[in-house]
Design a protein around this motif. Sequence first.
Motif, mmCIF file in Angstrom:
data_model
loop_
_atom_site.group_PDB
_atom_site.id
_atom_site.type_symbol
_atom_site.label_atom_id
_atom_site.label_comp_id
_atom_site.label_asym_id
_atom_site.label_seq_id
_atom_site.Cartn_x
_atom_site.Cartn_y
_atom_site.Cartn_z
ATOM 1 N N THR B 251 0.953 -1.212 -0.066
ATOM 2 C CA THR B 251 -0.061 0.123 0.062
ATOM 3 C C THR B 251 0.920 1.355 0.119
ATOM 4 O O THR B 251 1.835 1.509 0.797
ATOM 5 N N VAL B 252 0.622 2.156 -0.944
ATOM 6 C CA VAL B 252 1.556 3.202 -0.918
ATOM 7 C C VAL B 252 0.601 4.683 -1.140
ATOM 8 O O VAL B 252 -0.586 4.379 -1.318
ATOM 9 N N HIS B 253 1.011 5.692 -0.967
ATOM 10 C CA HIS B 253 0.261 6.839 -1.038
ATOM 11 C C HIS B 253 0.813 7.607 -2.258
ATOM 12 O O HIS B 253 2.020 7.945 -2.290
ATOM 13 N N LEU B 254 0.141 8.193 -2.957
ATOM 14 C CA LEU B 254 0.447 9.050 -4.284
ATOM 15 C C LEU B 254 -0.350 10.368 -4.011
ATOM 16 O O LEU B 254 -1.383 10.698 -3.562
ATOM 17 N N ASN B 255 0.749 11.152 -4.051
ATOM 18 C CA ASN B 255 0.320 12.641 -3.552
ATOM 19 C C ASN B 255 0.778 13.655 -4.967
ATOM 20 O O ASN B 255 1.720 13.482 -5.682
ATOM 21 N N LEU B 256 -0.432 14.219 -5.283
ATOM 22 C CA LEU B 256 -0.254 15.029 -6.528
ATOM 23 C C LEU B 256 -0.402 16.368 -5.899
ATOM 24 O O LEU B 256 -1.353 17.029 -5.278
ATOM 25 N N ASN B 257 0.805 17.371 -6.106
ATOM 26 C CA ASN B 257 0.951 18.510 -5.283
ATOM 27 C C ASN B 257 1.096 19.631 -6.422
ATOM 28 O O ASN B 257 1.929 19.362 -7.175
ATOM 29 N N ALA B 327 3.379 20.412 -11.541
ATOM 30 C CA ALA B 327 2.807 19.389 -10.596
ATOM 31 C C ALA B 327 3.643 18.482 -10.207
ATOM 32 O O ALA B 327 4.380 18.095 -10.982
ATOM 33 N N ILE B 328 3.691 18.367 -8.976
ATOM 34 C CA ILE B 328 4.782 17.449 -8.251
ATOM 35 C C ILE B 328 3.965 16.210 -7.658
ATOM 36 O O ILE B 328 3.159 16.267 -7.080
ATOM 37 N N ILE B 329 4.301 14.911 -8.426
ATOM 38 C CA ILE B 329 3.845 13.828 -8.141
ATOM 39 C C ILE B 329 4.638 13.011 -7.227
ATOM 40 O O ILE B 329 5.811 12.565 -7.848
ATOM 41 N N THR B 330 4.124 12.522 -6.019
ATOM 42 C CA THR B 330 5.167 11.612 -5.390
ATOM 43 C C THR B 330 4.461 10.540 -4.795
ATOM 44 O O THR B 330 3.374 10.470 -4.555
ATOM 45 N N LEU B 331 5.400 9.458 -4.651
ATOM 46 C CA LEU B 331 4.942 8.164 -4.060
ATOM 47 C C LEU B 331 5.566 8.130 -2.348
ATOM 48 O O LEU B 331 6.728 8.289 -2.449
ATOM 49 N N THR B 332 4.876 7.920 -1.470
ATOM 50 C CA THR B 332 5.472 7.675 -0.186
ATOM 51 C C THR B 332 4.821 6.542 0.467
ATOM 52 O O THR B 332 3.597 6.088 0.191
ATOM 53 N N ASP B 333 5.517 6.195 1.532
ATOM 54 C CA ASP B 333 4.891 5.000 2.350
ATOM 55 C C ASP B 333 3.857 5.797 3.455
ATOM 56 O O ASP B 333 3.549 7.126 3.199
ATOM 57 N N GLU B 334 3.416 4.941 4.331
ATOM 58 C CA GLU B 334 2.408 5.579 5.303
ATOM 59 C C GLU B 334 3.060 6.582 6.073
ATOM 60 O O GLU B 334 2.392 7.520 6.350
ATOM 61 N N ALA B 335 4.387 6.475 6.248
ATOM 62 C CA ALA B 335 5.124 7.628 7.147
ATOM 63 C C ALA B 335 5.265 8.733 6.400
ATOM 64 O O ALA B 335 5.940 9.764 6.934
ATOM 65 N N GLY B 336 5.192 8.844 5.124
ATOM 66 C CA GLY B 336 5.308 10.087 4.441
ATOM 67 C C GLY B 336 6.877 9.930 3.568
ATOM 68 O O GLY B 336 7.302 10.914 3.226
#
Lengths: 299, 675
Positions: B251-257, B327-336
């Motif tokens: 499980t990962v987190h996708l962030n679109l900033n 636009a900055i797209i980043t993948l992070t774990d639960e901890a960020g």
Amino acid sequence: MKGSLLNDQFFSRLETLSLELRSNLTGYFGGKHLVNRYGQTVEFADFREYQLGDDIRRIDWNLYSRFEKYFLKLFTDERQMQVQIFLDCSASMGEDNEEKSSYAVATAAALGFLAVHNMDKVTFNIMKGEKSDNPFGTIVGKTAFFRAISTLENVKFEGDADINACVTSCPDTSTNNGLTVIVSDFFTESNWKKAVDYLCYKNRQVLLVQVLTRDEIDPSYDGRVNLIDSESVDVSDTKNMKIRITRSMQKAYEEALNDYLQDIKTFCNKRGADFVTVCSDTAIEKVLFGELLKVGIMS
Amino acid sequence: MKLLAPLGLLGLISILILIFIYIIKPNYQQKRISTTFVWKLSLQYKKKKIPLSKLRNILLIICQVLILIAASLILSQPNRVLKVDQARSEVVAILDSSASMLTEDADEVTRYERALTEVKNQADSVLAKEDGLFSLIVANEAPYFLIERVTNKYTGLESELETIEDSCSYASSDIETAVLMCEDILLDNSHAQIVIITDKTYDSLPEGITVIDVKDEEEYNVGILDASAYYDDICNTFTITVGYYGNSTKTVHLNLNIPEANPSDSSSENGVEIDLNQEIYFPGSMTKTIIFKYFSEDEMPEEAGPNDEIVYYPIGDNEKVYRYKSAIITLTDEAGYSDFDSFVLDNTFQLYGGLKPVIKVVYASALPNPFVPAAIQNLKNKVYKDVWDIQLTEIKMGGEVPTEGYDLYIFEDAWQGTTALPSVVPDKLPQDGAVILLNPLKAPTNGGFHIDKYLSLGNNLQYIYRDTEVDHVLLENVYPDDIGITRYNRIDSYDSYETLMYFDEDPVFMIKNDGADKIAVLNFSVHFSNIALTSSWPHLIKNIYDYFFPTTVTSNAFEINESVILNSRGEQLLITGTNLENGIEFKTFPAEYQFTAYGTYEITQTTYYGVQLTDKVFVRIPRAESDIYAAEASIESPYKETKISDFYQNLLLYFAIALVTILFIEWLLHIREEA
């Protein structure tokens, strides 16, 4: 005398020998050779019936008393022979080899002695070039003989000699009256056989004495040699030859020599001549008492 | 039989010397004998002998000749040439230097480092053998030999390996080419082993090729494979493709900033920050596409299941993005943390191109027609919808014709019947933009051409033509043979124009593109021509537009080592960014460039009209490298001819034996001769 070849002892032994010549020779009156003719010796030979004209003093009256026929006594005839000795005085006979030359001289002298000892006439003919020379004349008696020998010793061996020309041109060659001896090595291109034929024509008894040295019979040298013939004029003379003497070459030499000697022997046999080969390192007594006795020229 | 040293046969010259010696050798000693009579006779006897005896006589010289021949042959090194399949210990190592080799294990040791260790092991193993050979091919996008066929006497192996310790590329590797590079080695030694040290798996391998897998089964990667945005009628829709490569669920987190969303213009800093997050679940290795899109209430999509490959993330009204600078797209774990996986180079992505450059177009016509605006609108709404912001201003009849403030001026004169309407062409052409003159009835003072007169060609269309020998980009998809005119303005002189279409040797379409002078002249009217009815018309307008306003780059995202075509609207162009601190300048266009480092690059230029433009591009790791468990089908077997090399069997021994035998025979013969 040359060296030790002929000495008094030798001559005294020679006195026991005599030359055996053919009995069909006529010879000269007053010799010691019995011929197959009747002569005036005291040795009875045969009887013959008296024929008109015969000397009546020779009638054997004992036979008449027996047979009442007249027979004559015949007596043997002893004749004197002429011995011609031709000595090859070419260079090959001893210009460089004193042994060979003295041996040849000794052989000729020995035969000459036998002749005079048997009260025969002897002539010594020196063969040189195309003429033979007789500086001693006809020798009769030992005194004249020894005088001749002392001169013969000093004869020079040089040049070449045409045996045929020398023999056939000799004026002293009579018919049917003796022995002719040719002393040579017979290593010559000249047709010496014609000389023999001539002598046979002259009805002479012929004796060929070939004198060879040991080196000529069995050469001891080998390798690459430039052979200078003693009779050659100069170095470029065709008689000289460069040769590499190998074992096979020596064998060929031996064969060639044997065949040549055999050829001479055969020729002489056909002509009724006698042929003897002697080696200069053989004692001359052996020659005289051996070889010559063998061929029957001596007894 | 082959002679390795044929020069040894020169020893045969010794035979000549021997013969010469035999000729000159005779050293005859003089020997005086009584007579040569018998020797001459014996020669004849010799000649009669059979030939074999002659031969026996020269046997010695024959022996000596044979000795010399044998000795000469020995010098020539006689060898019998046999064909032997020559086997020799040899290893050719191919080091995979692709971006995926930067994957780290739990101990932070990259695959590349493990591969280097394996290279050393291979080298040590083969060079321990007396006849061992080792080669190393570094397989990046252009494989090359780092070490070629060295033996254990080579002392530079360590230092050579040190030079590539930090040289793992960020691009893909061309293993196929690296394998084919081994062909020459295989031709020489068909038993050479090819060892590929890589993280890729192959379904099948040809004989003689071994793969050493440096992967660690604990490694995994979640990476952004691609991202793009397109503007639909409402707002921008962001599409992001994420791939997971691993052995377990993740499980990962996708962030679109979007830090500055919806600014008023490109230079303004007054945008708002929009931050969108999405949790992505991967049941296993798979690829998912996350779409951030605005849905109306009745269009709301269903919630995606865990195995769905397409996941929609509906955005709210306040999350609409109309324009964005980046636009900055980043993948992070639960901890960020963004460096949570084994391969971090694909965990971020930067998206540019959200602000379309504005092109202001003004259309002034003496007799406006729909054809010109339609063509411009076609560019705006269809062709360059996502590229340019084309703003068209139409000047009504009689209105003031602007000569500044626009990027593209379209001036169109017209006749009404046979009467020429007042020209809208200004006396002096604008200096701050490109100009298209349609049917000019007068030549502007700085136009650089002169109009002689107009010519009427009757009522029937007369067709124009092009110079068939000239292949110009402006005539792409334009067919002059289909274009007919009944009237045109004859231009009798023109300076620095390139003529592309003619009628009766008179130019009817010409172009000037000389720095700031960008003028296109079409000296016939659309009203007295059929051009607007042909397919050539929109293409012609597009071609003119592209010619005057080339896009700087064709995209805002490239892969490493991808060829990028650069165009400029000014004299030069400068690129700065990762690995380009001092920048790289281009003055000739179109230019081609390959970005070799991962990251963001800025492309700046000043147009001929003094406008400064900036474009940003993002260079990413090749998409294929994100799959750290990639499997390849097979590798083409390199050409492998069984090298039957020459094996030389030395015959010296036999010749030596013959030589000794002949020497012995000669010795015997010599003794016999001497005996």
